[in-house]
Write a protein that holds these residues in place. Structure first.
Motif, PDB file in Angstrom:
ATOM      1  N   LEU A  85      64.260  46.507  49.927  1.00  0.00           N
ATOM      2  CA  LEU A  85      62.752  46.979  50.421  1.00  0.00           C
ATOM      3  C   LEU A  85      61.859  47.239  49.197  1.00  0.00           C
ATOM      4  N   MET A  86      61.034  46.463  49.395  1.00  0.00           N
ATOM      5  CA  MET A  86      59.977  46.642  48.165  1.00  0.00           C
ATOM      6  C   MET A  86      58.448  46.613  48.476  1.00  0.00           C
ATOM      7  N   PHE A  87      57.568  47.102  47.870  1.00  0.00           N
ATOM      8  CA  PHE A  87      56.312  47.542  48.232  1.00  0.00           C
ATOM      9  C   PHE A  87      54.912  46.727  47.383  1.00  0.00           C
ATOM     10  N   GLU A  88      54.005  46.227  48.135  1.00  0.00           N
ATOM     11  CA  GLU A  88      53.223  45.329  47.263  1.00  0.00           C
ATOM     12  C   GLU A  88      51.969  46.062  46.828  1.00  0.00           C
ATOM     13  N   THR A  89      52.411  47.201  45.652  1.00  0.00           N
ATOM     14  CA  THR A  89      51.414  47.953  45.191  1.00  0.00           C
ATOM     15  C   THR A  89      50.567  47.304  43.994  1.00  0.00           C
ATOM     16  N   GLY A  90      50.973  45.922  43.922  1.00  0.00           N
ATOM     17  CA  GLY A  90      50.058  45.352  42.626  1.00  0.00           C
ATOM     18  C   GLY A  90      50.917  44.149  42.152  1.00  0.00           C
ATOM     19  N   GLN A  91      50.348  43.600  40.965  1.00  0.00           N
ATOM     20  CA  GLN A  91      50.826  42.447  40.349  1.00  0.00           C
ATOM     21  C   GLN A  91      52.423  42.571  39.883  1.00  0.00           C
ATOM     22  N   PHE A  92      52.751  43.671  39.314  1.00  0.00           N
ATOM     23  CA  PHE A  92      54.132  43.908  38.970  1.00  0.00           C
ATOM     24  C   PHE A  92      54.969  44.158  39.781  1.00  0.00           C
ATOM     25  N   ALA A  93      54.655  44.873  41.103  1.00  0.00           N
ATOM     26  CA  ALA A  93      55.306  44.888  42.371  1.00  0.00           C
ATOM     27  C   ALA A  93      55.716  43.313  42.667  1.00  0.00           C
ATOM     28  N   THR A  94      54.796  42.617  42.796  1.00  0.00           N
ATOM     29  CA  THR A  94      54.867  41.248  43.202  1.00  0.00           C
ATOM     30  C   THR A  94      55.791  40.445  42.404  1.00  0.00           C
ATOM     31  N   LEU A  95      55.884  40.500  41.101  1.00  0.00           N
ATOM     32  CA  LEU A  95      56.586  39.661  40.244  1.00  0.00           C
ATOM     33  C   LEU A  95      58.137  40.237  40.426  1.00  0.00           C
ATOM     34  N   TRP A  96      58.403  41.497  40.532  1.00  0.00           N
ATOM     35  CA  TRP A  96      59.840  42.147  40.910  1.00  0.00           C
ATOM     36  C   TRP A  96      60.232  41.487  42.007  1.00  0.00           C
ATOM     37  N   HIS A  97      59.444  41.528  43.096  1.00  0.00           N
ATOM     38  CA  HIS A  97      59.849  41.091  44.382  1.00  0.00           C
ATOM     39  C   HIS A  97      60.019  39.520  44.233  1.00  0.00           C
ATOM     40  N   GLU A  98      59.415  38.854  43.542  1.00  0.00           N
ATOM     41  CA  GLU A  98      59.678  37.244  43.369  1.00  0.00           C
ATOM     42  C   GLU A  98      60.770  37.341  42.382  1.00  0.00           C
TER      43      GLU A  98
END
Ligand SMILES: Cc1ncc(COP(=O)(O)O)c(C=O)c1O
Length: 400
Positions: A85-98
């Motif tokens: 479970l991950m959370f879209e708080t910004g660009q770094f969260a997006t990269l970790w999710h990818e």
């Protein structure tokens, strides 16, 4: 760039200014990483790091950037197809999710507006829905470096406990460790991810995983492929002060010096300094009449401030003008904020007068680029810093 007189102001939110003491430590001759002197050095840094992470658990040091430590946190704890479970708080969260998706995880991404941190209520609700406990880990970016927003990790922990869910808690502290209050043990974090190039005042090149006993137990049965990032050979070799492959010897000299500097100043004082600089910066931004990316005051970041320029003005042109004229680098807008936002880094080896210089550069840049803004931003920041200094002197006087 030809020499322009004076020092460059490196005010991106990391890599940060590396203190001369650390640079000198790194410049020592490289030693045998299998010899006795190295064993002593590595034991000192492995122990010293625990104080900064506020943990009694082992901290693994990788030669690598923060992205590697993200990968390590996932591949050591999860198996193919596991839910995360991950959370879209910004660009770094997006990269970790990818990254999580690429290594073969079923990574759920709770949408966000890049203006708020992780919502603990949402964490609890989603975990309660997961009655079969399919979610293996909850992964949170503590301080979103793209937005200047710090999520409340303690609240996320409490939400997980209220839901009675056994998921592991993985936290990215790449731009918060040694800058914003963080407690690996007290907050029940299972893997803390960190990097060398921000609050730790080192150049880029080292990254870290602090590993709880629960995470260590999970790693025994986790089946994602791992080799370079595997904790097991690292922890086994670290017991005697060595590494399974060639460590970044000279950066470890720098780390020893940086840990000593944090100890001399006192971690509490370091955190208070960052709080003070975050507050003074926001006072300046308010006086300029510009808009912060962060919309929730309890989530303001103490390590950086991300600011919108008014519509019709390009933040990259503004940053370029400041670099060309005043020899200062500011952070750019990342991802969907590109061109609209600039970021002021105020973390690492930094003091009141460096902040005064930084904000002066921003204020002059606004005028130079003809960007409409209110007057008195720098004065408001100086007033805030002076008040804080008066408070500190009064406290010292009362304690004497
Ligand atoms: C919060 C956060 N996470 C992860 C990263 C990625 O780290 P690196 O660029 O060292 O791989 C960064 C880099 O700035 C970051 O700020």
């Amino acid at each position: 760039m030809p020499h322009a007189g004076g020092r460059h102001f490196l005010q991106i939110p990391g890599p940060t200014n590396v203190p001369d003491r650390v640079l000198r430590a790194i410049a020592r001759p490289t030693i045998d990483h299998r010899g006795p002197e190295f064993g002593k050095l590595s034991r000192e840094v492995l122990d010293g790091l625990k104080e900064v992470f506020r943990t009694t658990s082992p901290v693994v040091i990788f030669p690598g950037s923060g992205t590697g430590a993200w990968e390590a946190a996932l591949v050591n704890t999860c198996s193919p197809g596991d839910s995360v479970l991950m959370f879209e708080t910004g660009q770094f969260a997006t990269l970790w999710h990818e990254l999580a998706t690429r290594v073969g995880l079923d990574a759920e991404f709770i949408p966000g507006d890049w203006r708020h941190g992780v919502n603990a209520g949402e964490v609890e609700a989603r975990l309660r829905e997961d009655r079969e406990h399919r979610i293996r880990a909850v992964a949170v970016v503590h301080n979103e470096t793209s937005t200047g927003i710090a999520s409340n990790v303690a609240a996320v922990r409490k939400a997980m406990d209220r839901a009675g869910h056994p998921a592991l808690l993985l936290v990215d502290t790449i731009s918060s460790l040694a800058s914003i209050d963080y407690r690996h043990d007290e907050w029940g974090v299972d893997v803390t991810v960190a990097g060398s190039q921000k609050g730790l005042m080192l150049p880029p090149g080292l990254s870290f995983n602090a590993v709880s006993q629960k995470a260590l137990a999970a790693s025994k049965s986790a089946r994602l492929a791992r080799s370079y990032w595997d904790w097991a050979p690292m922890l086994a070799a670290n017991k005697t002060g060595y590494f399974p492959y060639t460590p970044a010897t000279n950066l470890l000299y720098g780390l020893r010096e940086a840990l000593e500097m944090l100890r001399e100043e006192g971690l509490e004082n370091v955190l208070a300094r960052h709080t003070r600089h975050g507050e003074a910066t926001r006072r300046a931004v308010r006086a300029w009449g510009l808009e912060l990316v962060c919309q929730e005051p309890s989530e303001y970041s103490s390590s950086l401030t991300a600011v919108f320029l008014p519509d019709g003005y390009n933040a990259d042109e503004f940053r370029k003008a400041i670099l060309d004229r005043f020899n200062m680098s500011l952070g750019n807008g990342l991802g969907r904020l590109q061109g609209r936002v600039f970021r002021i880094g105020h973390l690492g080896d930094f003091n009141d007068l460096m902040l005064a210089g930084t904000l002066s550069g921003v204020e002059m840049g606004l005028a130079l680029c003809g960007i409409p803004h209110g007057s008195g931003g720098v004065s408001a920041a100086l007033e805030s810093l002076t008040q804080a200094a008066r408070g500190q002197s009064a406290n010292r006087g009362a304690g004497a």
